[in-house]
Design a protein around this motif. Structure first.
Motif, PDB file in Angstrom:
ATOM      1  N   GLU A 299       0.837  -1.205   0.000  1.00  0.00           N
ATOM      2  CA  GLU A 299       0.000   0.000   0.000  1.00  0.00           C
ATOM      3  C   GLU A 299       0.872   1.254   0.000  1.00  0.00           C
ATOM      4  O   GLU A 299       0.532   2.259  -0.645  1.00  0.00           O
ATOM      5  CB  GLU A 299      -0.916   0.000   1.228  1.00  0.00           C
ATOM      6  CG  GLU A 299      -2.000  -1.081   1.207  1.00  0.00           C
ATOM      7  CD  GLU A 299      -3.107  -0.779   0.209  1.00  0.00           C
ATOM      8  OE1 GLU A 299      -3.061   0.287  -0.439  1.00  0.00           O
ATOM      9  OE2 GLU A 299      -4.007  -1.621   0.062  1.00  0.00           O
ATOM     10  N   LEU A 300       2.000   1.203   0.697  1.00  0.00           N
ATOM     11  CA  LEU A 300       2.937   2.327   0.700  1.00  0.00           C
ATOM     12  C   LEU A 300       3.517   2.543  -0.685  1.00  0.00           C
ATOM     13  O   LEU A 300       3.632   3.687  -1.158  1.00  0.00           O
ATOM     14  CB  LEU A 300       4.044   2.062   1.720  1.00  0.00           C
ATOM     15  CG  LEU A 300       5.211   3.054   1.773  1.00  0.00           C
ATOM     16  CD1 LEU A 300       4.707   4.464   2.011  1.00  0.00           C
ATOM     17  CD2 LEU A 300       6.201   2.643   2.859  1.00  0.00           C
ATOM     18  N   ARG A 301       3.872   1.473  -1.360  1.00  0.00           N
ATOM     19  CA  ARG A 301       4.417   1.605  -2.716  1.00  0.00           C
ATOM     20  C   ARG A 301       3.350   2.154  -3.679  1.00  0.00           C
ATOM     21  O   ARG A 301       3.662   2.934  -4.584  1.00  0.00           O
ATOM     22  CB  ARG A 301       4.938   0.257  -3.208  1.00  0.00           C
ATOM     23  CG  ARG A 301       6.135  -0.262  -2.405  1.00  0.00           C
ATOM     24  CD  ARG A 301       6.671  -1.568  -2.971  1.00  0.00           C
ATOM     25  NE  ARG A 301       7.769  -2.090  -2.165  1.00  0.00           N
ATOM     26  CZ  ARG A 301       9.031  -1.677  -2.251  1.00  0.00           C
ATOM     27  NH1 ARG A 301       9.345  -0.749  -3.153  1.00  0.00           N
ATOM     28  NH2 ARG A 301       9.971  -2.194  -1.485  1.00  0.00           N
ATOM     29  N   ALA A 302       2.112   1.731  -3.500  1.00  0.00           N
ATOM     30  CA  ALA A 302       1.034   2.253  -4.347  1.00  0.00           C
ATOM     31  C   ALA A 302       0.832   3.745  -4.111  1.00  0.00           C
ATOM     32  O   ALA A 302       0.646   4.520  -5.063  1.00  0.00           O
ATOM     33  CB  ALA A 302      -0.260   1.482  -4.063  1.00  0.00           C
ATOM     34  N   ALA A 303       0.867   4.160  -2.843  1.00  0.00           N
ATOM     35  CA  ALA A 303       0.710   5.584  -2.535  1.00  0.00           C
ATOM     36  C   ALA A 303       1.860   6.392  -3.123  1.00  0.00           C
ATOM     37  O   ALA A 303       1.669   7.527  -3.590  1.00  0.00           O
ATOM     38  CB  ALA A 303       0.636   5.775  -1.019  1.00  0.00           C
ATOM     39  N   ASN A 304       3.066   5.828  -3.119  1.00  0.00           N
ATOM     40  CA  ASN A 304       4.206   6.523  -3.712  1.00  0.00           C
ATOM     41  C   ASN A 304       4.023   6.684  -5.218  1.00  0.00           C
ATOM     42  O   ASN A 304       4.366   7.721  -5.797  1.00  0.00           O
ATOM     43  CB  ASN A 304       5.481   5.743  -3.412  1.00  0.00           C
ATOM     44  CG  ASN A 304       6.732   6.488  -3.827  1.00  0.00           C
ATOM     45  OD1 ASN A 304       7.056   7.540  -3.288  1.00  0.00           O
ATOM     46  ND2 ASN A 304       7.458   5.944  -4.796  1.00  0.00           N
ATOM     47  N   ALA A 305       3.482   5.659  -5.875  1.00  0.00           N
ATOM     48  CA  ALA A 305       3.204   5.763  -7.314  1.00  0.00           C
ATOM     49  C   ALA A 305       2.130   6.806  -7.591  1.00  0.00           C
ATOM     50  O   ALA A 305       2.179   7.500  -8.624  1.00  0.00           O
ATOM     51  CB  ALA A 305       2.784   4.397  -7.857  1.00  0.00           C
ATOM     52  N   ASP A 306       1.169   6.940  -6.695  1.00  0.00           N
ATOM     53  CA  ASP A 306       0.144   7.982  -6.857  1.00  0.00           C
ATOM     54  C   ASP A 306       0.764   9.375  -6.849  1.00  0.00           C
ATOM     55  O   ASP A 306       0.293  10.279  -7.555  1.00  0.00           O
ATOM     56  CB  ASP A 306      -0.899   7.868  -5.745  1.00  0.00           C
ATOM     57  CG  ASP A 306      -1.832   6.683  -5.942  1.00  0.00           C
ATOM     58  OD1 ASP A 306      -1.951   6.205  -7.080  1.00  0.00           O
ATOM     59  OD2 ASP A 306      -2.437   6.235  -4.949  1.00  0.00           O
ATOM     60  N   VAL A 307       1.810   9.559  -6.061  1.00  0.00           N
ATOM     61  CA  VAL A 307       2.509  10.849  -6.050  1.00  0.00           C
ATOM     62  C   VAL A 307       3.118  11.115  -7.428  1.00  0.00           C
ATOM     63  O   VAL A 307       3.048  12.238  -7.946  1.00  0.00           O
ATOM     64  CB  VAL A 307       3.595  10.873  -4.957  1.00  0.00           C
ATOM     65  CG1 VAL A 307       4.435  12.142  -5.052  1.00  0.00           C
ATOM     66  CG2 VAL A 307       2.968  10.774  -3.579  1.00  0.00           C
ATOM     67  N   GLY A 308       3.702  10.079  -8.032  1.00  0.00           N
ATOM     68  CA  GLY A 308       4.256  10.241  -9.372  1.00  0.00           C
ATOM     69  C   GLY A 308       3.205  10.610 -10.394  1.00  0.00           C
ATOM     70  O   GLY A 308       3.438  11.476 -11.256  1.00  0.00           O
TER      71      GLY A 308
END
Length: 474
Positions: A299-308
């Motif tokens: 979920e943390l990695r997904a949230a980081n991709a959302d920032v991108g």
């Protein structure tokens, strides 16, 4: 336009830059070692090895097929996988084939001389004509120069992986819940049988006391004491029967289906082959073993991709619509070389004024990323606490149970000696009855401690991540 002319643009899209920030997982916010040193030397066993009672194994296997929470988790994983396909489709060209026929009328003043056109009906000053078309269409394909679609794809992938870890977490929870409910049902059943046996003994004693009282050889106090014990045992039996019925209902709910009639005979609490000591390893091992921590990481990695994706939204979007085909007034000559037609319509959209929407979306994505970091850290801290609690329980329940079993033996010895002294006239009946009551209470307490010891082993197994016959999605 030839389709091959699009290849440089497609290649450019494939090598597009990315706006996704580099992710560095935070250091585990826990100590490097547990407060209580693990005593087990073997690794965490597979669940069939952990729970050796054949009856419990059947119930766990049934729960893995019937439990509704596990079904919901599996369906959520399927939905997340479907979302990946939906998201990835937006990164690929959308090709379609169109065919049609159009007939229209235009005034003579618009068409001009109208060479080759058919005059309108009723002598009207206009012309009618029809057109057949057949073409392949590339519809609004976005060239992902700044990695927006790639970031959205990554986010969808990591959420799917998170759902897979969530399914593993639910599976482990179901196994633990069934084991806990089974132990509670076994405790209630054995307490019912212990209470029934004690009640039968005390009824026999009451009948004897009544006869002695009628013969003037027992006091009214002794009779009242015997009657009080029987009444208390009856009340305890009603409570134990209620608790057994409720524990059976809880077990049925945990399994997700009624227990089959052909289950193997149960193993008693004192003989349950559940290992008490498990090898916990180090706290860092939990990062690779606990499915809830792995879920939080994805979920943390997904949230980081959302920032991108939110960053890339500040840059222009380039899209392409193209068509290649044939057009003709007559159907029979539609596919002749001279009737070829094509269209090429690239477009670029650059944000200029969006009233702070893009900046707000970026800030929202960053805040959600911070929330995901905190959630990940909290999952690690929770796992550390659960394992530490389990190790503390494993280190102390053995001593507590041994002392309680010794207390049972001492109470039984006292009751036996008190009975012998009473028969010899060297002790009162009240003292003998009190010794029997103490023995009954000690036996009940021993069952409770044993059940708590086994339940703590189940909790430690679950806290360590267990072995649930599935591989991590990591």
């Amino acid at each position: 336009m030839k389709i091959r002319r699009l290849s440089p643009m497609l290649l450019l899209a494939a090598n597009a830059c990315t706006m996704t920030p580099k992710l560095t997982l935070p250091s585990p916010p826990v100590a490097s070692a547990y407060p209580v040193a693990p005593v087990g030397s073997e690794g965490v066993p597979e669940w069939r090895e952990m729970f050796g009672d054949p009856r419990l194994q059947r119930l766990i296997a049934l729960s893995l097929a019937e439990n509704r929470d596990l079904r919901i988790a599996a369906l959520n994983a399927e939905a997340a996988r479907a979302q990946i396909r939906v998201q990835r489709a937006q990164s690929l060209p959308s090709l379609g084939v169109e065919g049609g026929y159009t007939r229209q009328r235009q005034p003579a003043s618009v068409v001009g001389a109208g060479v080759g056109l058919t005059p309108g009906s009723n002598g009207a000053k206009g012309f009618e004509f029809g057109q057949f078309t057949a073409q392949a269409v590339l519809s609004s394909f976005e060239i992902d120069l700044f990695g927006r679609l790639r970031a959205l794809n990554d986010a969808a992938l990591h959420r799917y992986l998170a759902s897979m870890e969530g399914q593993r977490a639910v599976r482990l929870t179901v196994i633990g819940a069934v084991a806990d409910a089974y132990l509670a049902e076994r405790l209630a059943d054995e307490q019912v049988r212990l209470t029934e046996a004690t009640l039968a003994d005390w009824r026999t004693s009451l009948d004897l006391t009544r006869r002695l009282h009628a013969a003037g050889q027992a006091s009214g106090v002794a009779l009242a004491q015997s009657e009080g014990l029987v009444r208390q045992a009856r009340a305890d039996l009603a409570q134990r029967q209620r608790e057994h019925a409720q524990a059976t209902n809880a077990l049925t709910l945990a399994v997700g289906a009624p227990a089959p009639a052909d289950l193997p005979a149960p193993v008693g609490l004192m003989e349950q082959p559940i290992p008490i000591a498990l090898a916990a390893g180090t706290p860092s091992d939990l990062l690779f073993r606990r499915p809830d921590i792995l879920q939080a990481e994805q979920e943390l990695r997904a949230a980081n991709a959302d920032v991108g994706a939110a960053r890339a939204a500040f840059f222009p979007r380039i899209s392409l619509t193209a068509a290649f085909g044939f057009a003709s007034r007559a159907l029979e000559g539609l596919f002749e070389g001279a009737n070829r037609s094509w269209s090429f319509a690239p477009s670029i959209t650059a944000p200029i004024f969006r009233s702070g929407e893009l900046r707000g979306n970026l800030e929202l994505a960053r805040v959600r990323g911070s929330i995901a970091v905190a959630t990940y850290e909290r999952a690690i801290q929770t796992a550390f606490r659960e394992v530490a609690d389990g190790l503390a329980a494993s280190a102390t329940y053995g001593t507590q149970l041994a002392e309680q079993e010794e207390a049972v033996r001492q109470a039984e010895t006292r009751a036996r000696l008190a009975g012998m002294l009473f028969q010899a006239g060297a002790a009162s009946r009240l003292e003998w009855l009190d010794a029997n009551r103490t023995t009954y209470a000690a036996r009940q307490a021993a069952l409770i401690v044993r059940r708590e010891q086994l339940a703590s082993a189940v909790s430690l197994y679950r806290a360590l991540g267990g072995d649930v016959d599935t591989r991590s999605a990591r």
